[in-house]
Scaffold this motif. Structure first.
Motif, PDB file in Angstrom:
ATOM      1  N   ASN A 123       0.791  -1.237   0.000  1.00  0.00           N
ATOM      2  CA  ASN A 123       0.000   0.000   0.000  1.00  0.00           C
ATOM      3  C   ASN A 123       0.815   1.275   0.000  1.00  0.00           C
ATOM      4  O   ASN A 123       0.243   2.352   0.018  1.00  0.00           O
ATOM      5  CB  ASN A 123      -0.841   0.050   1.278  1.00  0.00           C
ATOM      6  CG  ASN A 123      -2.080  -0.789   1.180  1.00  0.00           C
ATOM      7  OD1 ASN A 123      -3.041  -0.395   0.537  1.00  0.00           O
ATOM      8  ND2 ASN A 123      -2.062  -1.951   1.794  1.00  0.00           N
ATOM      9  N   SER A 135      -5.884   2.577   2.958  1.00  0.00           N
ATOM     10  CA  SER A 135      -4.513   2.074   2.900  1.00  0.00           C
ATOM     11  C   SER A 135      -3.737   2.472   4.148  1.00  0.00           C
ATOM     12  O   SER A 135      -2.973   1.695   4.700  1.00  0.00           O
ATOM     13  CB  SER A 135      -3.775   2.662   1.696  1.00  0.00           C
ATOM     14  OG  SER A 135      -4.228   2.089   0.509  1.00  0.00           O
ATOM     15  N   SER A 146      -2.595 -15.017 -18.626  1.00  0.00           N
ATOM     16  CA  SER A 146      -2.036 -15.988 -17.696  1.00  0.00           C
ATOM     17  C   SER A 146      -0.567 -16.112 -18.080  1.00  0.00           C
ATOM     18  O   SER A 146      -0.227 -16.025 -19.261  1.00  0.00           O
ATOM     19  CB  SER A 146      -2.796 -17.304 -17.876  1.00  0.00           C
ATOM     20  OG  SER A 146      -1.989 -18.388 -17.494  1.00  0.00           O
ATOM     21  N   LEU A 159       0.640  -4.740  -8.559  1.00  0.00           N
ATOM     22  CA  LEU A 159      -0.747  -5.114  -8.308  1.00  0.00           C
ATOM     23  C   LEU A 159      -1.634  -3.910  -8.156  1.00  0.00           C
ATOM     24  O   LEU A 159      -2.829  -4.054  -7.925  1.00  0.00           O
ATOM     25  CB  LEU A 159      -0.892  -6.053  -7.105  1.00  0.00           C
ATOM     26  CG  LEU A 159      -1.171  -5.428  -5.736  1.00  0.00           C
ATOM     27  CD1 LEU A 159      -1.645  -6.488  -4.790  1.00  0.00           C
ATOM     28  CD2 LEU A 159      -0.012  -4.687  -5.261  1.00  0.00           C
ATOM     29  N   ALA A 160      -1.055  -2.707  -8.318  1.00  0.00           N
ATOM     30  CA  ALA A 160      -1.882  -1.520  -8.413  1.00  0.00           C
ATOM     31  C   ALA A 160      -2.806  -1.340  -7.226  1.00  0.00           C
ATOM     32  O   ALA A 160      -3.970  -1.022  -7.368  1.00  0.00           O
ATOM     33  CB  ALA A 160      -2.684  -1.560  -9.721  1.00  0.00           C
ATOM     34  N   MET A 161      -2.281  -1.586  -6.038  1.00  0.00           N
ATOM     35  CA  MET A 161      -3.107  -1.384  -4.855  1.00  0.00           C
ATOM     36  C   MET A 161      -3.002   0.063  -4.381  1.00  0.00           C
ATOM     37  O   MET A 161      -3.853   0.564  -3.672  1.00  0.00           O
ATOM     38  CB  MET A 161      -2.629  -2.327  -3.760  1.00  0.00           C
ATOM     39  CG  MET A 161      -3.727  -2.659  -2.792  1.00  0.00           C
ATOM     40  SD  MET A 161      -3.296  -4.093  -1.848  1.00  0.00           S
ATOM     41  CE  MET A 161      -4.350  -3.767  -0.440  1.00  0.00           C
ATOM     42  N   GLN A 196      -1.658   2.773 -11.332  1.00  0.00           N
ATOM     43  CA  GLN A 196      -2.567   1.840 -12.011  1.00  0.00           C
ATOM     44  C   GLN A 196      -2.646   2.129 -13.496  1.00  0.00           C
ATOM     45  O   GLN A 196      -2.440   3.251 -13.919  1.00  0.00           O
ATOM     46  CB  GLN A 196      -4.003   2.019 -11.485  1.00  0.00           C
ATOM     47  CG  GLN A 196      -4.122   1.842 -10.017  1.00  0.00           C
ATOM     48  CD  GLN A 196      -5.561   1.692  -9.561  1.00  0.00           C
ATOM     49  OE1 GLN A 196      -6.483   1.704 -10.373  1.00  0.00           O
ATOM     50  NE2 GLN A 196      -5.745   1.548  -8.271  1.00  0.00           N
ATOM     51  N   ARG A 256       2.510 -11.217 -12.895  1.00  0.00           N
ATOM     52  CA  ARG A 256       1.139 -11.649 -13.200  1.00  0.00           C
ATOM     53  C   ARG A 256       0.502 -10.743 -14.234  1.00  0.00           C
ATOM     54  O   ARG A 256       0.525  -9.527 -14.087  1.00  0.00           O
ATOM     55  CB  ARG A 256       0.277 -11.653 -11.930  1.00  0.00           C
ATOM     56  CG  ARG A 256       0.673 -12.785 -11.034  1.00  0.00           C
ATOM     57  CD  ARG A 256      -0.311 -13.053  -9.932  1.00  0.00           C
ATOM     58  NE  ARG A 256       0.143 -14.249  -9.239  1.00  0.00           N
ATOM     59  CZ  ARG A 256       0.280 -14.370  -7.926  1.00  0.00           C
ATOM     60  NH1 ARG A 256      -0.072 -13.381  -7.136  1.00  0.00           N
ATOM     61  NH2 ARG A 256       0.721 -15.496  -7.422  1.00  0.00           N
ATOM     62  N   PHE A 278      -2.754 -11.276 -15.069  1.00  0.00           N
ATOM     63  CA  PHE A 278      -4.176 -11.580 -14.916  1.00  0.00           C
ATOM     64  C   PHE A 278      -5.019 -10.373 -15.307  1.00  0.00           C
ATOM     65  O   PHE A 278      -4.587  -9.238 -15.179  1.00  0.00           O
ATOM     66  CB  PHE A 278      -4.493 -11.922 -13.458  1.00  0.00           C
ATOM     67  CG  PHE A 278      -3.786 -13.134 -12.933  1.00  0.00           C
ATOM     68  CD1 PHE A 278      -3.359 -14.145 -13.773  1.00  0.00           C
ATOM     69  CD2 PHE A 278      -3.560 -13.253 -11.569  1.00  0.00           C
ATOM     70  CE1 PHE A 278      -2.726 -15.268 -13.256  1.00  0.00           C
ATOM     71  CE2 PHE A 278      -2.926 -14.369 -11.046  1.00  0.00           C
ATOM     72  CZ  PHE A 278      -2.505 -15.378 -11.887  1.00  0.00           C
ATOM     73  N   GLU A 279      -6.270 -10.657 -15.673  1.00  0.00           N
ATOM     74  CA  GLU A 279      -7.214  -9.576 -15.963  1.00  0.00           C
ATOM     75  C   GLU A 279      -7.296  -8.641 -14.764  1.00  0.00           C
ATOM     76  O   GLU A 279      -7.473  -9.090 -13.634  1.00  0.00           O
ATOM     77  CB  GLU A 279      -8.621 -10.142 -16.202  1.00  0.00           C
ATOM     78  CG  GLU A 279      -8.764 -10.847 -17.522  1.00  0.00           C
ATOM     79  CD  GLU A 279     -10.212 -11.287 -17.780  1.00  0.00           C
ATOM     80  OE1 GLU A 279     -11.133 -10.730 -17.155  1.00  0.00           O
ATOM     81  OE2 GLU A 279     -10.395 -12.190 -18.610  1.00  0.00           O
ATOM     82  N   GLY A 280      -7.165  -7.351 -15.026  1.00  0.00           N
ATOM     83  CA  GLY A 280      -7.367  -6.367 -13.970  1.00  0.00           C
ATOM     84  C   GLY A 280      -6.235  -6.259 -12.959  1.00  0.00           C
ATOM     85  O   GLY A 280      -6.294  -5.446 -12.051  1.00  0.00           O
ATOM     86  N   ARG A 281      -5.198  -7.064 -13.102  1.00  0.00           N
ATOM     87  CA  ARG A 281      -4.130  -7.068 -12.098  1.00  0.00           C
ATOM     88  C   ARG A 281      -3.533  -5.663 -11.914  1.00  0.00           C
ATOM     89  O   ARG A 281      -3.253  -5.231 -10.816  1.00  0.00           O
ATOM     90  CB  ARG A 281      -3.028  -8.047 -12.533  1.00  0.00           C
ATOM     91  CG  ARG A 281      -1.768  -8.020 -11.682  1.00  0.00           C
ATOM     92  CD  ARG A 281      -1.915  -8.789 -10.397  1.00  0.00           C
ATOM     93  NE  ARG A 281      -0.668  -8.814  -9.654  1.00  0.00           N
ATOM     94  CZ  ARG A 281      -0.514  -9.409  -8.477  1.00  0.00           C
ATOM     95  NH1 ARG A 281      -1.524 -10.030  -7.913  1.00  0.00           N
ATOM     96  NH2 ARG A 281       0.630  -9.399  -7.856  1.00  0.00           N
ATOM     97  N   GLN A 282      -3.292  -4.980 -13.037  1.00  0.00           N
ATOM     98  CA  GLN A 282      -2.655  -3.652 -12.931  1.00  0.00           C
ATOM     99  C   GLN A 282      -3.676  -2.527 -13.073  1.00  0.00           C
ATOM    100  O   GLN A 282      -3.321  -1.394 -13.368  1.00  0.00           O
ATOM    101  CB  GLN A 282      -1.569  -3.509 -13.990  1.00  0.00           C
ATOM    102  CG  GLN A 282      -0.407  -4.484 -13.782  1.00  0.00           C
ATOM    103  CD  GLN A 282       0.790  -4.099 -14.629  1.00  0.00           C
ATOM    104  OE1 GLN A 282       0.797  -4.319 -15.834  1.00  0.00           O
ATOM    105  NE2 GLN A 282       1.789  -3.502 -14.007  1.00  0.00           N
ATOM    106  N   GLY A 283      -4.944  -2.845 -12.843  1.00  0.00           N
ATOM    107  CA  GLY A 283      -6.013  -1.858 -12.982  1.00  0.00           C
ATOM    108  C   GLY A 283      -7.089  -2.439 -13.877  1.00  0.00           C
ATOM    109  O   GLY A 283      -6.787  -3.177 -14.819  1.00  0.00           O
ATOM    110  N   LYS A 284      -8.351  -2.136 -13.581  1.00  0.00           N
ATOM    111  CA  LYS A 284      -9.461  -2.729 -14.336  1.00  0.00           C
ATOM    112  C   LYS A 284      -9.310  -2.432 -15.823  1.00  0.00           C
ATOM    113  O   LYS A 284      -9.133  -1.288 -16.220  1.00  0.00           O
ATOM    114  CB  LYS A 284     -10.795  -2.173 -13.827  1.00  0.00           C
ATOM    115  CG  LYS A 284     -12.012  -2.838 -14.465  1.00  0.00           C
ATOM    116  CD  LYS A 284     -13.319  -2.337 -13.851  1.00  0.00           C
ATOM    117  CE  LYS A 284     -14.505  -2.760 -14.708  1.00  0.00           C
ATOM    118  NZ  LYS A 284     -15.310  -3.823 -14.120  1.00  0.00           N
TER     119      LYS A 284
END
Ligand code: SF4
Lengths: 214, 466
Positions: B64, B79, B293, B411-413, B417, B430, B432-438
């Motif tokens: 965070n 955060s 993936s 991970l864009a927490m 993002q 990673r 994955f879908e949305g991992r770095q922002g929707k």
């Protein structure tokens, strides 16, 4: 932990492989310091059309009508049926917390990722691995029949279909026992605290540098 | 004496007791970060328990923390509460914390080896799947969930079934421009994201032993992306040299005794694995992922796959979904894919060597028009070192942003993002879908390949730039 013995529940199909924990519960919701309240954000990016934020009022958010859990026929589902490698990726236990909070008590898949699989048992969720053929058959049945339910019996290790077919499944005996009795493993391990201390004493002689302090 | 694998040696040294086939495994070091620990500390308090070994537990906030304007503190109140909760828990229970503002603060998996907290032959856990990183030092390290974090805090043990073992042997010499990241992406491409499920993977072979410690950490870091519990690499002199002199490393007599044991931490000739995989290092190109993936990966000379060519229906649907999400057309050469953003950092590639590799490409070049690129060092000490070497100036002159350490856009927490539809060359782990922002589209690459994409605006074979 809530115990799990039997469950007769409505089934929802999530017909995708490699569903990762980022998809199950996106990271912005991980900022919470609580264990509950994640159900409304389960599969957030698939369920809603806008970008979800913690503490948003979800009732006014635009829903993605195409997403399976938004279909009226799957409301109240307690069993999730899915493909290979469910729960891969991040170790976040927020994923089983979200599934549980939403109402899922049992997940049936062709395979699971390790950490997620483990995390389910710690939260009273039963993850069941079935052979690919059995999952494919069930997937077809669930989609074809509205209101499709399955009866899961953990002590007997069977899943019974509406036409009475009983499908057996495997479960580790230790985990089964913990789940049926709702046992907290910390309590179980603390019964062995003498063994832990004895281990530390002998390890200290073999590997003193580990205990040297800083 | 029977021949043993590296994994067996470390495992056997930590079994406290067995109940049937379930082991109670002793944990030497427990790493803690702010995201997966608050509920565990809360659980302890509710049960009136205290940590069994606060001296074996080390904490750092990383997910965070902001990577700019840090002097203002964390502006997002949610955060901030999470980070403050970690601070308070460490204070209450007497746990060492490298808090925000401490130069040692950084991504937990960069900080811990850097401090010498992680050592060969240890068992290490953290409520974070990329704990696998530490296997690079010949340790057994894996990610756990929050309930297990609480279990380890309370008992310093974990209940575990012995995993199976797999050896991935990478022999031969890497071509110039091909790195540790390319090795591990190629391994995942070969065995798949579930290929390692239930296994601990030992990475072996001359190409692995030729890697630096930083490179070995990159490889083990992504063992989890192949589904494995952990990745491990045998101890050699490089490992021992890496640990020597670090703040938490053993000293004096302890050092001699420790290194004598560490030198035994390799797989004996003739030891058996449950599975073996072989890869020829010389055959590898720089890798780029095209999908959602990490197994959806190809060499830079490759193309976006055509779902129509995939016979398996489930896989075909996955490819179609991935291409739709990624906004890519079948059969497009990877070299024609243009990008909007570049992220260099994370626990996979946020170490000094990664900064150097990216800077070597950025030097004397400019970030392409329309691209925004950021470099986020893995820890405050990596940042200091990079600045001492003048790498920050190379990046800044080339038009990269030079940030403060943390997980950042991995991970864009925090505020870092992608916007929906933006395409990013990322050195993280990673896609994955949305991992770095929707809606964000992530392509995983090595640091040099990320820098090459930044200066050309598209995926480029880094070897064309050197
Ligand atoms: S850098 Fe990324 S992968 Fe590593 S610990 Fe942080 S969020 Fe996780």
């Amino acid at each position: 932990m809530q115990s799990f013995v039997t469950l007769d529940g409505l089934v929802a199909p999530l017909d995708r492989a490699n569903v990762d924990t980022d998809a199950i519960i996106p990271k912005q919701f991980l900022k919470s310091i609580r264990r509950t309240g994640f159900g409304k954000y389960l599969f957030d990016e698939w369920r809603y059309l806008d970008q979800g934020q913690p503490d948003m009022d979800v009732t006014s958010r635009p829903k993605n009508a195409d997403f399976v859990l938004n279909q009226p026929r799957y409301q109240g589902a307690e069993i999730l049926l899915t493909q290979d490698n469910f729960g891969c990726g991040s170790s976040r236990e927020h994923a089983p917390w979200a599934l549980l909070d939403y109402g899922f008590r049992c997940i049936i898949a062709k395979s699971f990722a390790d950490i997620f699989f483990n995390n389910c048992f710690k939260n009273g969720i039963l993850p069941i691995v079935l052979p690919a053929k059995a999952v494919d058959d069930l997937m077809g049945q669930v989609k074809a029949h509205e209101g499709y339910r399955l009866a899961v019996d953990l002590p007997a290790q069977t899943i019974t279909t509406p036409d009475g077919e009983a499908i057996p499944f495997e479960v580790d005996p230790f985990r089964k026992d913990c789940l049926i009795n709702g046992l907290d493993d910390i309590g179980l391990t603390l019964r062995h605290v003498k063994d832990i201390r004895a281990y530390e004493t002998q390890r200290k002689t073999r590997a003193p540098w580990l205990f040297a302090g800083n | 004496m029977t021949a043993k694998t590296l994994f067996e040696k470390v495992w056997e040294a930590h079994v406290v007791r067995m109940d049937g086939d379930v082991a109670l495994l002793y944990i030497d070091r427990h790493l803690v970060h702010e995201v997966t620990s608050p509920q565990a500390f809360e659980g302890l308090r509710m049960a009136g328990r205290t940590p069994h070994r606060p001296d074996f537990t080390f904490a750092v906030p990383d997910h965070n923390v902001p990577t700019t304007g840090r002097e203002l503190g964390i502006t997002d109140p949610v955060s901030r509460l999470q980070v403050e909760t970690l601070d308070a828990n460490c204070e209450q229970f007497g746990i060492t914390e490298f808090a925000m503002g401490d130069v040692r603060q950084g991504v937990v998996h960069v900080m811990a080896p850097e401090q010498g907290i992680v050592q060969p032959g240890m068992t290490i856990v953290c409520g974070d799947s990329h704990t696998a990183t530490h296997g690079a030092l010949g340790a057994l390290a894996f990610g756990i969930g929050t309930s297990e974090v609480e279990h380890v805090l309370a008992t310093q043990c974990l209940i575990q079934k012995k995993p199976k073992s797999m050896r991935v042997t990478v022999d031969g010499t890497l071509a110039p421009g091909v790195t540790a990241k390319d090795i591990v992406l190629a391994v995942i491409g070969k065995i798949g994201t579930a290929g390692g499920t239930g296994y601990v993977i030992e990475f072996a072979g001359s190409a692995i032993m030729d890697l630096t410690m930083e490179g070995r950490m990159t490889v083990c870091n992504m063992a989890i992306e192949a589904g494995a519990r952990a990745g491990m690499i045998a101890v050699d002199e490089k490992t021992i040299d890496y640990v020597e002199g670090r703040p938490y490393a053993p000293n004096g007599n302890d050092w001699d005794q420790a290194t004598a044991w560490w030198r035994t931490l390799h797989t004996d000739a003739g030891a058996k694995f449950d599975a073996e995989v072989h890869i020829d290092a010389a055959s590898l190109q720089p890798q780029v992922t095209w999908g959602t993936s990490p197994e959806m990966v190809t060499g830079i000379d490759g193309k976006v796959p055509d779902p129509a060519a995939e016979p398996d229906a489930v896989k075909r649907t996955s490819i179609e979904n991935a291409l739709a999400y990624m906004g890519l057309k079948a059969n497009t050469p990877m070299r024609e894919v243009t990008i909007d953003r570049v992220f260099i950092g994370s626990c996979t590639n946020g170490r000094i060597e990664d900064m150097r590799a990216a800077a070597a490409i950025a030097r004397g070049r400019k970030v392409a028009a329309g691209v925004s690129a950021m470099v986020v060092p893995g820890s405050g000490l990596v940042k200091e070192q990079a600045e001492a070497e003048g790498l920050d100036r190379i990046f800044i002159e080339a038009g990269f942003e030079w940030r403060d350490p943390g997980c950042s856009m991995c991970l864009a927490m925090n505020a870092d993002q992608l916007a929906p539809g933006e395409r990013c060359a990322a050195t993280s782990n990673r896609n994955f879908e949305g991992r770095q922002g929707k809606g964000g589209r992530t392509h995983l690459v090595s640091p040099a390949m990320a820098a090459a994409a930044a200066v050309t605006g598209r995926f480029t074979d880094v070897r064309d730039l050197t």
